[in-house]
Design a protein around this motif. Structure first.
Motif, mmCIF file in Angstrom:
data_model
loop_
_atom_site.group_PDB
_atom_site.id
_atom_site.type_symbol
_atom_site.label_atom_id
_atom_site.label_comp_id
_atom_site.label_asym_id
_atom_site.label_seq_id
_atom_site.Cartn_x
_atom_site.Cartn_y
_atom_site.Cartn_z
ATOM 1 N N SER A 3 51.141 7.975 -10.513
ATOM 2 C CA SER A 3 51.460 8.425 -11.862
ATOM 3 C C SER A 3 50.720 9.710 -12.192
ATOM 4 O O SER A 3 51.246 10.595 -12.848
ATOM 5 C CB SER A 3 51.099 7.343 -12.851
ATOM 6 N N LEU A 4 49.513 9.818 -11.691
ATOM 7 C CA LEU A 4 48.763 11.045 -11.960
ATOM 8 C C LEU A 4 49.461 12.246 -11.332
ATOM 9 O O LEU A 4 49.584 13.308 -11.932
ATOM 10 C CB LEU A 4 47.337 10.928 -11.412
ATOM 11 N N ALA A 6 52.548 12.484 -10.828
ATOM 12 C CA ALA A 6 53.749 12.757 -11.618
ATOM 13 C C ALA A 6 53.410 13.589 -12.839
ATOM 14 O O ALA A 6 54.106 14.540 -13.180
ATOM 15 C CB ALA A 6 54.398 11.443 -12.040
ATOM 16 N N ILE A 7 52.300 13.251 -13.472
ATOM 17 C CA ILE A 7 51.922 14.012 -14.656
ATOM 18 C C ILE A 7 51.653 15.461 -14.269
ATOM 19 O O ILE A 7 52.049 16.392 -14.948
ATOM 20 C CB ILE A 7 50.659 13.412 -15.308
ATOM 21 N N ALA A 10 55.163 17.241 -13.060
ATOM 22 C CA ALA A 10 56.342 17.260 -13.918
ATOM 23 C C ALA A 10 56.544 18.585 -14.663
ATOM 24 O O ALA A 10 57.621 19.163 -14.597
ATOM 25 C CB ALA A 10 56.288 16.107 -14.897
ATOM 26 N N PRO A 11 55.540 19.115 -15.334
ATOM 27 C CA PRO A 11 55.799 20.315 -16.116
ATOM 28 C C PRO A 11 56.062 21.552 -15.253
ATOM 29 O O PRO A 11 56.666 22.507 -15.731
ATOM 30 C CB PRO A 11 54.524 20.489 -16.935
ATOM 31 N N LYS A 13 57.976 21.641 -12.659
ATOM 32 C CA LYS A 13 59.390 21.686 -12.313
ATOM 33 C C LYS A 13 60.256 21.889 -13.553
ATOM 34 O O LYS A 13 61.288 22.536 -13.500
ATOM 35 C CB LYS A 13 59.798 20.369 -11.662
ATOM 36 N N LEU C 218 52.779 17.187 -21.812
ATOM 37 C CA LEU C 218 53.055 18.217 -20.806
ATOM 38 C C LEU C 218 54.520 18.642 -20.853
ATOM 39 O O LEU C 218 54.976 19.385 -19.984
ATOM 40 C CB LEU C 218 52.705 17.690 -19.413
ATOM 41 N N ARG C 228 58.910 8.873 -13.983
ATOM 42 C CA ARG C 228 57.850 9.459 -13.177
ATOM 43 C C ARG C 228 56.462 8.925 -13.507
ATOM 44 O O ARG C 228 55.540 9.081 -12.724
ATOM 45 C CB ARG C 228 57.827 11.000 -13.371
#
Lengths: 298, 296, 328
Positions: A3-4, A6-7, A10-11, A13, C218, C228
């Motif tokens: 999950s980390l 992903a965090i 994510a931004p 992309k 974010l 995600r």
């Protein structure tokens, strides 16, 4: 850990994206469809049973015995009485035992002791043992101590064992919901732990226990598998009249009728299904009323 | 230095005095007390552990007969933990352990043959949050005598007596059958005191009994404590220094210190003396800092 | 501090009203001893402990009730033949005791069930945990509870008289006979949707809100956050829910007994009928098999296998759940 990651990525992309993007809407659509499917299945199942069986929702269904030759007028009288008797016995056996075990585990058991750990682990596993295995256990034990296995008492024992873990868990949750302050207040007045349970915690937990027990009993009412080995399927054309009487119950009677190929049996099976679902609904409604009306809010 | 002194009074020139506490000390100024208490309970070298964590370290003090003793100090200093070890309420927490000696009339309450039930019957407790049972006012008060099998000639009289002593009788005498939960917060707390009195304990432990109450209700409880002092010995934990100063005969100041060898903080008794002394001429600088509002 | 101990606590001035002033004079060392016998309490405690211990006794009972006839069975049939044989015909003249047909039958219905329950259960779980407004939740949760509370014999009826003829044959033009592992598996899947949905929802709801907020901060939208962040964080709980649902599917009896058929064969296509372990037990149990006979013992050998398989699955699910508890 995933999950980390992903965090973090994510931004990189994504541009700022709203909940109205095409992908999001499709995703929502998929979720809605999955929900719709469950609702649809439930609706279809109920409507289907009703359409197949409503012509047979007549007096014969509850007043007459089953018949192998006259399905048009066959009834579930023996099964209804059998179910009532078995469920009452199941409640008598399972509720005191389950509540007592739940009280012990929640109020007295030191969780660090090995034997209490064993009981805990055992309970979680017991809750997931297939229903039919409880029938095999009861049959095996009845046989080895020389008791008849095709009688009301045997069926009730199997169902009681089946729902025992549920009642224990229900009791524990209901006891846990009683605030600690109440226990402390009682103990600080010189009450023993057992007096505290008996006069304070348990009475406050009764609505929760009652709700959970009724729901557990409704599960037992619909359960057929363990009773297959315990004589539930004998052709019964008499009212069960005691703990050592032969018997059948509603779900077994339904199973028996469903297996018959003729349409008339299918219809009477559907009618019995509607009847059984109605009983289950009633039990659940009672449980919900108890929960809403009597449960204390702390 | 004075600029750091916390004060709620804007006008006072006294603020410039050297750390002089400005709280009203002990309403009952006529009361004269010996320098040392005649103890009904004593702690000697008491440590309280939760598992491996030592919450209270090496506390020794005596609680006087028919006195009000206040335990004060910053949060986390172990004062509530200590209080709960005085009537074995800590027994209910499986990991809790008490070392050292706690005596009541000279007998250890943690002795081998001692029945914790009997300890709690003689050493009552009133809790932080009013916790009346979900029963009638009458049954709340009668509960203790019933469960302890107390022989009473008239339960009605006993209930009335307890409610009268706790200054609640006039407010509830016409609704004894109503639920205790229907009372106001202050009334509920007085009901809990009545409930405790009904089993005729000798010591009443009070764990921040006013922290959930408004000032008027608090004031009534404080008056009540002073009235009860003639019959009972009271030990009160409070986070409110003014309250300690107003009601307590003696005050024990605790602080939280990092224990040797670990990062955990442990409660320590800093100073124990007559309240008048603690609030006017504390011997320890930490006490002085705390009561003058510079710390905590 | 004073070291004098007030042993003379009897002076009437210091003794509260009502306490027997002699109580500690008569027995200065023992006034804190237990006053009443409380024998009733001891009896009650024994009853409570006994009730809790009964659950362990039940497990031991299950184990022995299944093991003893199984050992009888294994005296006549080698364990190798039982576990690796691919012909199951215990009641035929040329009896054969290879359990593989029952095992594959069980696998077919379970896998088909999971193919339904995983997507639909997870979809419902995601919707309930991440999207549903309170109003919709109040409607949906009871629907799932009702779905979970419907007796399996009713599902069996549904599979036999609606799913097979109407849905599969008429609507989807899939050629199935009256009995098929497909119809049984599909309905089995519907039955275990609530298991997957509610346990997975719990797992996702347990994901700390701070993770979601970090993702939103974010710039991720709700879908991205769900897929995600929340989903990966809850993956162990979701896995556990699926394993538990699979274990329920393996142990379910009435649906397969009614809809899968009674032909014990190694199933090669989902449209074929097949018998599962539970289906065999149900079929044999209702017949007249006298205790001690080989048929009777066979029943328990299959029961033991069923018990062991489901137990293993539960233990796996349990250990996954315990792992999550350690994470948060």
């Amino acid at each position: 850990m995933a999950s980390l990651g992903a965090i973090a990525t994510a931004p990189l992309k994504a541009k700022r994206e709203g909940d109205k993007s095409a992908k999001s809407i499709v995703f929502m659509g998929v979720l809605w469809f999955t929900i719709f499917f469950s609702v649809l299945c439930l609706g279809t199942l109920l409507v289907n049973a009703f359409f197949d069986g409503w012509t047979r929702l007549d007096g014969n269904l509850i007043t007459r015995y089953s018949s192998t030759v006259l399905p048009e007028t066959a009834g579930a009288r023996a099964a209804i009485l059998g179910s009532a008797l078995v469920i009452v016995m199941t409640a008598v056996l399972a509720i005191p035992l389950g509540v007592a075990a739940g009280v012990y585990l929640e109020e007295f058991a030191d969780p660090r002791r090995w034997y209490n750990k064993i009981i805990e682990v055992n309970l979680t596993n017991l809750a997931a043992v297939p229903a039919i295995v409880y029938g095999m256990l009861t049959a095996g034990v009845a046989l080895s101590i020389g008791l008849p296995r095709r009688v009301v008492l045997a069926g009730a024992i199997a169902l009681a064992l089946l729902i025992l873990p549920v009642i224990i868990i229900t009791t524990r949750e209901a006891m846990r919901a009683v605030p600690r302050e109440i226990r402390e207040g009682s103990l600080a007045l010189g009450a023993t732990p057992l007096q505290t349970v008996w006069r304070q915690t348990l009475p406050s937990a009764v609505p929760g226990i009652a709700t959970g027990s009724i729901i557990a009993l409704s599960r037992a009412l619909g359960e057929a598998a363990p009773l297959l080995l315990l004589g539930g399927l004998v052709f019964v054309s008499y009212d069960p009249n005691g703990l050592f009487s032969g018997y059948t119950v509603l779900p077994i009677q339904i199973y028996d009728w469903v297996k018959e190929p003729q349409l008339a049996f299918q219809q009477v099976a559907s009618a019995a299904i509607i009847l059984m679902l109605g009983l289950l609904l009633l039990m659940n409604a009672v449980a919900i009323v108890i929960r809403n009306r009597y449960q204390k809010r702390w | 230095m004075t600029s750091h002194t916390y004060s709620t009074r804007a006008d006072s020139a006294e603020d410039d005095h050297e750390a002089a506490p400005r709280v009203e000390v002990n309403r009952d100024t006529r009361r004269s007390l010996p320098p040392d208490p005649k103890p009904i309970m004593e702690c000697d070298g008491v440590d309280v552990y939760y598992g491996d964590f030592r919450a209270v370290t090496d506390v020794s003090l005596g609680f006087g007969h028919n006195e009000i003793t206040a335990l004060i100090g910053p949060s986390g200093c172990g004062k509530s933990t200590l209080l709960r070890s005085l009537n074995r309420m800590n027994d209910l927490i499986v990991s809790a352990r008490v070392e050292g000696s706690v005596t009541f009339h000279g007998q250890s309450i943690y002795g081998k043959d001692v029945d914790p039930i009997e300890v709690r019957r003689r050493i009552g407790m009133v809790f932080q949050k009013p916790n009346p049972f979900p029963k009638s006012i009458y049954d709340n008060v009668a509960y203790g005598p019933r469960v302890t099998g107390m022989k009473v000639s008239s339960m009605d009289d006993l209930v009335e007596e307890a409610l009268t002593k706790s200054a609640l009788w006039d407010e509830v005498k016409d609704k004894l059958k109503d639920s205790g939960l229907g009372l106001s917060g202050g009334q509920q707390q007085r009901l809990c005191i009545a409930r405790t009195i009904a089993i005729r304990p000798e010591v009443i432990l009070m764990d921040e009994p006013c922290s959930a109450l408004d000032p008027i209700a608090t004031s009534r409880i404080e008056d009540l404590m002073i009235e009860l002092r003639d019959e009972y010995s009271i030990i009160i934990v409070t986070h409110n220094m003014q309250q300690a100063a107003r009601v307590a005969d003696r005050t024990a100041f605790f602080t939280a210190l990092a224990a040797e060898g670990s990062g955990d903080r442990t409660g320590l008794l800093v100073e124990y003396d007559l309240t008048t002394k603690i609030f006017s001429a504390p011997a320890d600088e930490r006490t002085e800092n705390y009561i003058s509002g510079r710390f905590g | 501090m004073s070291s004098t101990i007030a042993t003379e606590g009897s002076s009437s001035q210091t003794t509260p009203q009502g306490v027997d002033p002699d109580s500690y004079n008569k027995d200065p060392a023992g006034f804190l001893r237990q006053r009443r016998g409380r024998y009733g309490e001891r009896v009650a405690m024994v009853a409570l402990v006994g009730s809790a211990g009964l659950s362990v006794l039940v497990t031991i009972g299950i184990f022995f009730a299944l093991l003893v006839p199984s050992l009888e069975f294994l005296r006549e049939i080698s364990i190798r033949e039982f576990l690796t044989g691919d012909r199951w015909a215990p009641t035929f003249a040329d009896a054969s005791f290879g359990v593989l047909p029952l095992v594959t039958g069980t696998m077919w219905t379970t896998v088909i069930g999971l193919l339904i329950a995983i997507p639909f259960g997870l979809g419902a779980a995601i919707y309930l945990a991440e999207y549903a407004p309170e109003r919709v939740r109040r409607f949906l949760k009871p629907v799932l509870e009702v779905l979970a509370g419907i007796p399996s014999v009713v599902y069996g009826y549904f599979a036999l008289y609606f799913v097979a003829p109407t849905v599969l044959n008429d609507l989807l033009s899939v050629e199935v006979g009256t009995f098929s592992v497909l119809a049984a598996g599909l309905v089995l899947g519907i039955m275990i949707i609530p298991t997957v949905a509610s346990l997975s929802e719990d797992a996702m709801s347990a994901v700390p809100q701070s993770l979601r907020q970090a993702s939103f901060a974010l710039g991720a939208n709700r879908m991205r956050t769900t897929l995600r962040v929340v989903f990966p964080a809850a993956v162990s709980g979701i896995t556990a829910s699926i394993v538990l649902a699979a274990s329920r599917a393996v142990g379910e009896t009435m649906i397969v007994a009614l809809a899968a058929g009674t032909q014990a064969q190694v199933v090669s296509s989902p449209t074929e009928p097949g018998q599962t372990m539970t289906g065999f037990i149900a079929q044999t149990a209702t017949g007249e098999s006298s205790p001690g006979s080989l048929t009777y013992n066979t029943l328990f050998a299959v029961g033991l296998l069923l018990f062991v398989v489901t137990l293993l699955m539960n233990v796996v699910a349990g250990s996954i759940v315990r792992r999550i508890r350690e994470v948060y």
